[in-house]
Design a protein around this motif. Structure first.
Motif, PDB file in Angstrom:
ATOM      1  N   TYR A   1      -2.533  -4.090   3.869  1.00 46.08           N
ATOM      2  CA  TYR A   1      -3.131  -3.052   4.706  1.00 46.08           C
ATOM      3  C   TYR A   1      -2.229  -1.821   4.760  1.00 46.08           C
ATOM      4  O   TYR A   1      -2.703  -0.684   4.657  1.00 46.08           O
ATOM      5  CB  TYR A   1      -3.367  -3.600   6.107  1.00 46.08           C
ATOM      6  N   LEU A   2      -0.931  -2.034   4.904  1.00 41.68           N
ATOM      7  CA  LEU A   2      -0.005  -0.904   4.998  1.00 41.68           C
ATOM      8  C   LEU A   2       0.048  -0.096   3.703  1.00 41.68           C
ATOM      9  O   LEU A   2       0.202   1.122   3.722  1.00 41.68           O
ATOM     10  CB  LEU A   2       1.400  -1.406   5.342  1.00 41.68           C
ATOM     11  N   LEU A   3      -0.086  -0.775   2.571  1.00 41.69           N
ATOM     12  CA  LEU A   3       0.147  -0.129   1.283  1.00 41.69           C
ATOM     13  C   LEU A   3      -1.125   0.302   0.573  1.00 41.69           C
ATOM     14  O   LEU A   3      -1.057   0.955  -0.474  1.00 41.69           O
ATOM     15  CB  LEU A   3       0.921  -1.087   0.357  1.00 41.69           C
ATOM     16  N   ASP A   4      -2.278  -0.023   1.130  1.00 39.11           N
ATOM     17  CA  ASP A   4      -3.537   0.114   0.409  1.00 39.11           C
ATOM     18  C   ASP A   4      -3.778   1.516  -0.128  1.00 39.11           C
ATOM     19  O   ASP A   4      -4.297   1.689  -1.235  1.00 39.11           O
ATOM     20  CB  ASP A   4      -4.693  -0.307   1.312  1.00 39.11           C
ATOM     21  N   HIS A   5      -3.416   2.545   0.630  1.00 39.95           N
ATOM     22  CA  HIS A   5      -3.729   3.919   0.221  1.00 39.95           C
ATOM     23  C   HIS A   5      -2.498   4.674  -0.302  1.00 39.95           C
ATOM     24  O   HIS A   5      -2.539   5.889  -0.415  1.00 39.95           O
ATOM     25  CB  HIS A   5      -4.344   4.681   1.392  1.00 39.95           C
ATOM     26  N   MET A   6      -1.425   3.953  -0.593  1.00 42.52           N
ATOM     27  CA  MET A   6      -0.208   4.622  -1.058  1.00 42.52           C
ATOM     28  C   MET A   6      -0.207   4.739  -2.578  1.00 42.52           C
ATOM     29  O   MET A   6      -0.569   3.802  -3.292  1.00 42.52           O
ATOM     30  CB  MET A   6       1.033   3.866  -0.587  1.00 42.52           C
ATOM     31  N   SER A   7       0.260   5.873  -3.055  1.00 44.94           N
ATOM     32  CA  SER A   7       0.319   6.119  -4.493  1.00 44.94           C
ATOM     33  C   SER A   7       1.536   5.436  -5.102  1.00 44.94           C
ATOM     34  O   SER A   7       2.463   5.007  -4.409  1.00 44.94           O
ATOM     35  CB  SER A   7       0.404   7.623  -4.759  1.00 44.94           C
ATOM     36  N   ASP A   8       1.552   5.350  -6.437  1.00 49.51           N
ATOM     37  CA  ASP A   8       2.706   4.790  -7.133  1.00 49.51           C
ATOM     38  C   ASP A   8       3.972   5.569  -6.806  1.00 49.51           C
ATOM     39  O   ASP A   8       5.048   4.991  -6.634  1.00 49.51           O
ATOM     40  CB  ASP A   8       2.469   4.805  -8.642  1.00 49.51           C
ATOM     41  N   THR A   9       3.848   6.885  -6.744  1.00 46.64           N
ATOM     42  CA  THR A   9       5.018   7.717  -6.460  1.00 46.64           C
ATOM     43  C   THR A   9       5.583   7.419  -5.077  1.00 46.64           C
ATOM     44  O   THR A   9       6.805   7.322  -4.891  1.00 46.64           O
ATOM     45  CB  THR A   9       4.639   9.205  -6.567  1.00 46.64           C
ATOM     46  N   TYR A  10       4.708   7.279  -4.117  1.00 48.10           N
ATOM     47  CA  TYR A  10       5.147   6.968  -2.757  1.00 48.10           C
ATOM     48  C   TYR A  10       5.837   5.601  -2.720  1.00 48.10           C
ATOM     49  O   TYR A  10       6.883   5.414  -2.076  1.00 48.10           O
ATOM     50  CB  TYR A  10       3.944   6.994  -1.822  1.00 48.10           C
ATOM     51  N   LEU A  11       5.285   4.605  -3.432  1.00 52.89           N
ATOM     52  CA  LEU A  11       5.895   3.282  -3.466  1.00 52.89           C
ATOM     53  C   LEU A  11       7.273   3.329  -4.124  1.00 52.89           C
ATOM     54  O   LEU A  11       8.193   2.624  -3.709  1.00 52.89           O
ATOM     55  CB  LEU A  11       4.984   2.307  -4.206  1.00 52.89           C
ATOM     56  N   ARG A  12       7.422   4.167  -5.129  1.00 55.48           N
ATOM     57  CA  ARG A  12       8.749   4.309  -5.748  1.00 55.48           C
ATOM     58  C   ARG A  12       9.750   4.911  -4.762  1.00 55.48           C
ATOM     59  O   ARG A  12      10.923   4.530  -4.745  1.00 55.48           O
ATOM     60  CB  ARG A  12       8.654   5.177  -7.004  1.00 55.48           C
ATOM     61  N   ASP A  13       9.305   5.850  -3.954  1.00 54.64           N
ATOM     62  CA  ASP A  13      10.187   6.436  -2.945  1.00 54.64           C
ATOM     63  C   ASP A  13      10.642   5.387  -1.933  1.00 54.64           C
ATOM     64  O   ASP A  13      11.820   5.351  -1.541  1.00 54.64           O
ATOM     65  CB  ASP A  13       9.460   7.574  -2.209  1.00 54.64           C
ATOM     66  N   ILE A  14       9.728   4.531  -1.510  1.00 54.86           N
ATOM     67  CA  ILE A  14      10.088   3.467  -0.581  1.00 54.86           C
ATOM     68  C   ILE A  14      11.098   2.521  -1.217  1.00 54.86           C
ATOM     69  O   ILE A  14      12.115   2.161  -0.603  1.00 54.86           O
ATOM     70  CB  ILE A  14       8.826   2.693  -0.157  1.00 54.86           C
ATOM     71  N   ALA A  15      10.834   2.117  -2.454  1.00 52.38           N
ATOM     72  CA  ALA A  15      11.737   1.192  -3.151  1.00 52.38           C
ATOM     73  C   ALA A  15      13.127   1.790  -3.314  1.00 52.38           C
ATOM     74  O   ALA A  15      14.141   1.119  -3.086  1.00 52.38           O
ATOM     75  CB  ALA A  15      11.144   0.830  -4.510  1.00 52.38           C
ATOM     76  N   ALA A  16      13.192   3.060  -3.692  1.00 53.18           N
ATOM     77  CA  ALA A  16      14.485   3.705  -3.881  1.00 53.18           C
ATOM     78  C   ALA A  16      15.256   3.797  -2.569  1.00 53.18           C
ATOM     79  O   ALA A  16      16.488   3.625  -2.532  1.00 53.18           O
ATOM     80  CB  ALA A  16      14.289   5.097  -4.479  1.00 53.18           C
TER      81      ALA A  16
END
Length: 277
Positions: free
Chosen positions: A122-137
């Motif tokens: 639910y938290l990640l459903d609308h997040m882009s790949d770029t945004y997920l990379r920012d979180i991971a970094a």
């Protein structure tokens, strides 16, 4: 027009007389019974409305949440703890200091349905790949100390079996050593293999069980699913108990590279698709 004499004290006008009188009064004085909008009145109302609107905007601005990555990641702290540290005694994993590609891949898995967790999806459903990379970094760059492990929750025999599987594997069952993929110190291998120390025992058991039942998947070829399905239940418990009881070396940085090839093919790279920004 006929004038009406007022009634004597204590008396009232008859209703038909009152109605006729009011009707003639309104006809005689146009403007009563309807609002006359003069230019000054309109200006006052417009200025009042603008003032109220400005006050509302100002109030909202003074309570506006800052649009920063750190602020957006506050939701992560509910399960993973402040700065992604989690705790060794709970179920949720520590994410601080994990390899960046590993964290990114897990976020993709949750968002795209390969890992089964309704809250994360639910938290990640609308997040882009770029945004997920920012979180991971963000979490990969956190270099924070680990707490000491909890006392072992298994017998000496089970812990010995766990140590054997981690360090040597079990060729008879077709199980490679955990060290072969997760590094000599079990702190992971950059850029995409996680460390397995500093994680709760229940979390490790849960993840191996999820691979066995198909609730957790990775990119193909899914080597962890293959390994987990070859593990007996007592081996799952032994490995998890031994790993959870080990202190995390300092520094706990992921190993730069493996000293040799992996014992089997593993999908460590996402397919060439993914959601764009």
């Amino acid at each position: 027009a006929q004038r009406l004499s007022p009634p004597h004290s204590g008396q009232r006008w008859p209703s038909d007389v009152m109605s006729a009188s009011m009707h003639r009064s309104v006809e005689a004085r146009p403007g009563i019974g309807r609002m006359i909008w003069s230019a000054p009145m309109i200006r006052v109302l417009v200025l009042t409305a603008l003032g109220l609107f400005a006050s509302l905007v100002s109030a909202q601005s003074s309570h506006r949440v800052p649009d920063t990555l750190a602020q957006r990641l506050q939701a992560c702290t509910v399960c993973h703890g402040a700065q992604g540290r989690a705790t060794p005694g709970g179920y949720f994993p520590r994410i601080a200091g994990k390899p960046a590609d590993y964290l990114y891949h897990q976020l993709l898995h949750f968002r795209d349905g390969r890992r089964n967790n309704a809250g994360m999806s639910y938290l990640l459903d609308h997040m882009s790949d770029t945004y997920l990379r920012d979180i991971a970094a963000h979490y990969a760059n956190l270099d924070l100390p680990y707490p000491p492990p909890l006392p072992p929750a298994a017998s000496p025999a089970a812990l010995a079996r766990g140590a054997q599987l981690v360090r040597q594997g079990d060729p008879v069952r077709g199980l490679p050593a955990c060290n072969d993929c997760h590094g000599v110190r079990m702190t992971g291998v950059a850029p995409a293999v996680p460390g397995l120390l500093g994680l709760p025992r229940d979390y490790l058991i849960g993840q191996l069980g999820a691979w066995q039942t198909g609730l957790r998947k990775a990119f193909e070829p899914d080597c962890m699913a293959r390994i987990a399905r070859q593990m007996a239940p007592e081996d799952v418990s032994a490995v998890a108990s031994w790993l959870a009881a080990q202190p995390v070396p300092d520094p706990a940085h992921p190993q730069a590279a493996l000293s040799g090839p992996m014992p089997m093919d593993c999908g460590l790279t996402p397919p060439a698709r993914s959601r764009q920004p």
